[in-house]
Design a protein around this motif. Structure first.
Motif, mmCIF file in Angstrom:
data_model
loop_
_atom_site.group_PDB
_atom_site.id
_atom_site.type_symbol
_atom_site.label_atom_id
_atom_site.label_comp_id
_atom_site.label_asym_id
_atom_site.label_seq_id
_atom_site.Cartn_x
_atom_site.Cartn_y
_atom_site.Cartn_z
ATOM 1 N N SER A 33 0.837 -1.207 0.000
ATOM 2 C CA SER A 33 0.000 0.000 0.000
ATOM 3 C C SER A 33 0.869 1.254 0.000
ATOM 4 O O SER A 33 0.571 2.236 -0.695
ATOM 5 N N SER A 37 1.077 4.064 -2.814
ATOM 6 C CA SER A 37 0.857 5.458 -2.422
ATOM 7 C C SER A 37 1.941 6.357 -2.999
ATOM 8 O O SER A 37 1.664 7.444 -3.513
ATOM 9 N N THR A 40 1.308 6.690 -6.719
ATOM 10 C CA THR A 40 0.176 7.592 -6.956
ATOM 11 C C THR A 40 0.585 9.049 -6.771
ATOM 12 O O THR A 40 0.271 9.917 -7.600
ATOM 13 N N GLN A 87 -4.526 3.930 -7.402
ATOM 14 C CA GLN A 87 -5.305 4.378 -6.234
ATOM 15 C C GLN A 87 -6.423 3.385 -5.911
ATOM 16 O O GLN A 87 -6.704 3.121 -4.737
ATOM 17 N N MET A 90 -4.812 0.445 -4.249
ATOM 18 C CA MET A 90 -4.382 0.842 -2.907
ATOM 19 C C MET A 90 -5.563 0.889 -1.942
ATOM 20 O O MET A 90 -5.466 0.402 -0.805
ATOM 21 N N ASN A 91 -6.678 1.460 -2.349
ATOM 22 C CA ASN A 91 -7.863 1.535 -1.490
ATOM 23 C C ASN A 91 -8.394 0.137 -1.165
ATOM 24 O O ASN A 91 -8.837 -0.127 -0.040
ATOM 25 N N ASN A 94 -6.088 -1.299 1.429
ATOM 26 C CA ASN A 94 -6.316 -0.641 2.727
ATOM 27 C C ASN A 94 -7.577 -1.175 3.402
ATOM 28 O O ASN A 94 -7.603 -1.386 4.619
ATOM 29 N N THR A 149 -5.855 5.238 4.437
ATOM 30 C CA THR A 149 -6.231 5.825 3.148
ATOM 31 C C THR A 149 -5.667 7.233 2.959
ATOM 32 O O THR A 149 -5.438 7.653 1.827
ATOM 33 N N GLN A 150 -5.433 7.962 4.061
ATOM 34 C CA GLN A 150 -5.014 9.357 3.917
ATOM 35 C C GLN A 150 -3.619 9.638 4.474
ATOM 36 O O GLN A 150 -2.924 10.515 3.971
ATOM 37 N N THR A 153 -0.665 8.567 1.929
ATOM 38 C CA THR A 153 -0.690 9.463 0.771
ATOM 39 C C THR A 153 -0.303 10.880 1.164
ATOM 40 O O THR A 153 0.427 11.567 0.442
#
Length: 591
Positions: A33, A37, A40, A87, A90-91, A94, A149-150, A153
């Protein structure tokens, strides 16, 4: 105050370390992940450079480099497509990490609850325990998912934008980097105050869940005793506190975003002014200024997201702390390595100088001695609070004696596996328990692989078969949780059928026919006489008429056996039993 804050910080660090412990098994997915990230973010940050080149390719009217512009547009489209795909993957990763961690935590919490001593369950409301396993874990998962998720990134975006901005203009980049930490100071100031409110919010939510669960479970009693207003006042008080804590928590968390946005807008405006002056002096091109402004916006945006994550994470940590409090509760005492497995016990039970109390300062049972031979039926009577139910709890080892010993077939039950001990007893309690499922499943609950013929035979013996066959789906009829859609008498007959199917050598009957009518009681009593044949039986009786023919009646008072004998012998003594009997029957009634 300082020590309190220090303890709180230490506790938060411990909670975070334990969270990392649950993340560690999925470190491979976490690393993947993180790489996605970075990919991305790298492609996202590469787009402003392409955009700047595109701007510089449009020098003026009639001076457009269409070849270079088409190449830029193509590169932008490819970057966007790869970014979208990365993305999405990745989501998905996650989500998988988060919900697997939550699954592991919830399974561990539920398994741990099964191994806690009954004393812990007695001290805590079921609503609070449900809130910890369901609501608090859900709150924890929300914060954890937001972090995955945040946070990754956001951190990658900040690092990447700094590098790209340095490649354009070092001095403007330094100004941006120096001003940015102010947002963290604001977020930290708010986070300290929001954590306390989130913790109190979780605790109040647990109280409210417990009260609601209690009121719904006893709604008929509440209404019968006109307790609605008192219940409403108690609900309003807890709900008021929950509302207050939630409002304050939301207030502190909500001001984080606008406060940091104000800081970032000021930074953006400063960069625009400084960049415009640099364009005029010829230090950078218009396209580079366009890229720089885009990077400034992308640089400040993650700060805003990270502060939101940190605020939500405060709620997540508070919820995780409540879950870990449950997991840290000591389990019931471990069984000896060479614990005895009872196999086909004969049913000889001895109590040797047993002492027990729920509260150390309030003695209940002291020096209790009792010897029960295999196949003997013991009726236990006495006033409320004399220790009848406590005696059953000790026999089943729901609680351990504090002194003395209870032995089954010569083995101290503390040296016997709990599973083999408890499976040696069949139980029919006054407080019936059924689960949401079919009638067949409820009767067969205690015997794995029970056939339908065995279930039907047990139901017939319990005099419930005819009633079941009158139902639309017979034994496949679904009953609601705790049998709410059938009468108490029918629930009790189903639990009697369950005990008959279980067919153990030792039985515990706690006023097993208290909820059936007189005619049915006589039928069930005859069936239970067959059930008890040759088995060691403990019969707790509140209605003394049901044990008049017992060969051995124990009369308990203040945790001790004060009288023992047959019905006639005990009446002749004129002691505690005679007083209890006289209280239930008219003094002039022939005995």
């Amino acid at each position: 105050m300082y020590n309190g804050e220090l303890d709180k910080k230490t506790k938060n660090k411990q909670t975070l370390r334990r969270i990392l412990h649950y993340i560690w098994p999925y470190r491979g997915l976490v690393l993947l992940s993180l790489l996605l990230s970075i990919l991305t973010v790298g492609l996202t940050l590469y787009v402003p450079i392409l955009t700047g080149r595109g701007v510089d390719d449009i020098a003026g009217k009639g001076q457009v480099d269409f070849t270079g512009l088409i190449a830029v547009i193509t590169a932008i489209l490819i970057s966007i497509l790869i970014t979208a795909l990365a993305q999405w993957i990745m989501n998905h990763i996650n989500n998988k990490i988060t919900y697997r961690i939550v699954r592991d935590l919830r399974v561990q919490a539920f398994d741990h609850l099964q191994e806690l001593p009954l004393s812990y369950v007695d001290r805590h409301s079921s609503g609070d325990l449900i809130s910890r396993i369901i609501t608090d874990i859900d709150q924890f998962s929300d914060g954890l998912l937001l972090g995955f998720t945040q946070l990754f990134t956001g951190v990658a975006t900040i690092a990447g934008t700094i590098l790209f901005m340095l490649s354009i203009n070092v001095w403007i980049t330094i100004v941006v980097v120096v001003l940015s930490p102010m947002s963290f100071l604001i977020a930290n100031f708010i986070a300290k105050r929001s954590f306390d409110m989130f913790k109190k919010q979780s605790e109040a939510r647990g109280e409210l869940t417990g009260l609601t669960n209690e009121m719904l479970g006893g709604i008929k009693v509440v209404q019968a005793f006109n307790h609605q207003e008192d219940a409403q006042k108690e609900f309003d008080e807890i709900n008021g506190r929950l509302s207050e804590y939630s409002l304050k928590a939301t207030f502190y968390s909500s001001i984080t975003n606008p406060a940091t946005r104000l800081m970032y807008s000021a930074i953006y405006a400063g960069v625009a002014i400084a960049g415009s002056l640099s364009v005029i002096t010829g230090n950078i091109s218009v396209g580079q200024l366009s890229s720089f402004l885009s990077y400034t916006n992308q640089y400040t945006k993650p700060f805003n997201e990270i502060t939101s994550v940190l605020t939500e994470f405060q709620n997540s940590i508070a919820s995780a702390a409540r879950i870990f409090e449950l997991l840290d509760e000591p389990k019931a005492p471990a069984e000896p390595e060479n614990a005895v497995v009872l196999e086909k016990p004969k049913g000889k039970i001895c109590m040797e100088d047993v002492d027990f109390s729920y509260v150390p300062s309030v003695p209940l049972i002291e020096g209790l001695k009792l010897s029960v031979e295999p196949g003997q039926r013991i009726a236990i009577v006495g006033p409320t609070g004399c220790g009848k139910t406590t005696l059953i709890n000790l026999l089943m080892r729901f609680y351990d004696v504090q002194h003395g010993a209870i032995k089954v077939d010569g083995y101290d039950i503390r040296e016997v596996t709990r599973k083999s001990l408890r499976t040696s007893y069949g139980m029919v309690l006054q407080d019936t328990w059924l689960f949401g499922g079919t009638i067949y499943e409820n009767i067969a609950y205690g015997k794995e692989g029970a056939t339908r013929e065995e279930v039907i035979a047990a139901a017939k013996a319990a005099r419930i078969h005819d009633y079941i066959m009158q139902l639309p789906d017979g034994y496949d009829t679904i009953i609601s949780e705790d049998g709410g859609n059938i009468s108490k008498g029918q629930k009790q007959l189903l639990t009697i059928a369950r005990a008959m199917l279980y067919d153990t050598q030792m039985l515990i009957l706690d006023e097993a026919t208290s909820n059936v009518d007189t005619n049915t009681e006589q039928q069930v009593q005859r069936a239970m006489q067959t059930l008890m044949q040759g088995k060691t039986c403990f019969v707790i009786a509140h209605r003394l008429s049901t044990i008049r023919h017992a060969k051995n009646i124990l009369v308990m008072d203040h945790g001790d056996v004060v009288e023992q004998g047959t019905h006639e012998e005990l009446l002749a003594r004129g002691g505690t039993y005679a007083k209890l009997y006289a209280a239930q029957f008219d003094a002039g009634m022939q005995i």
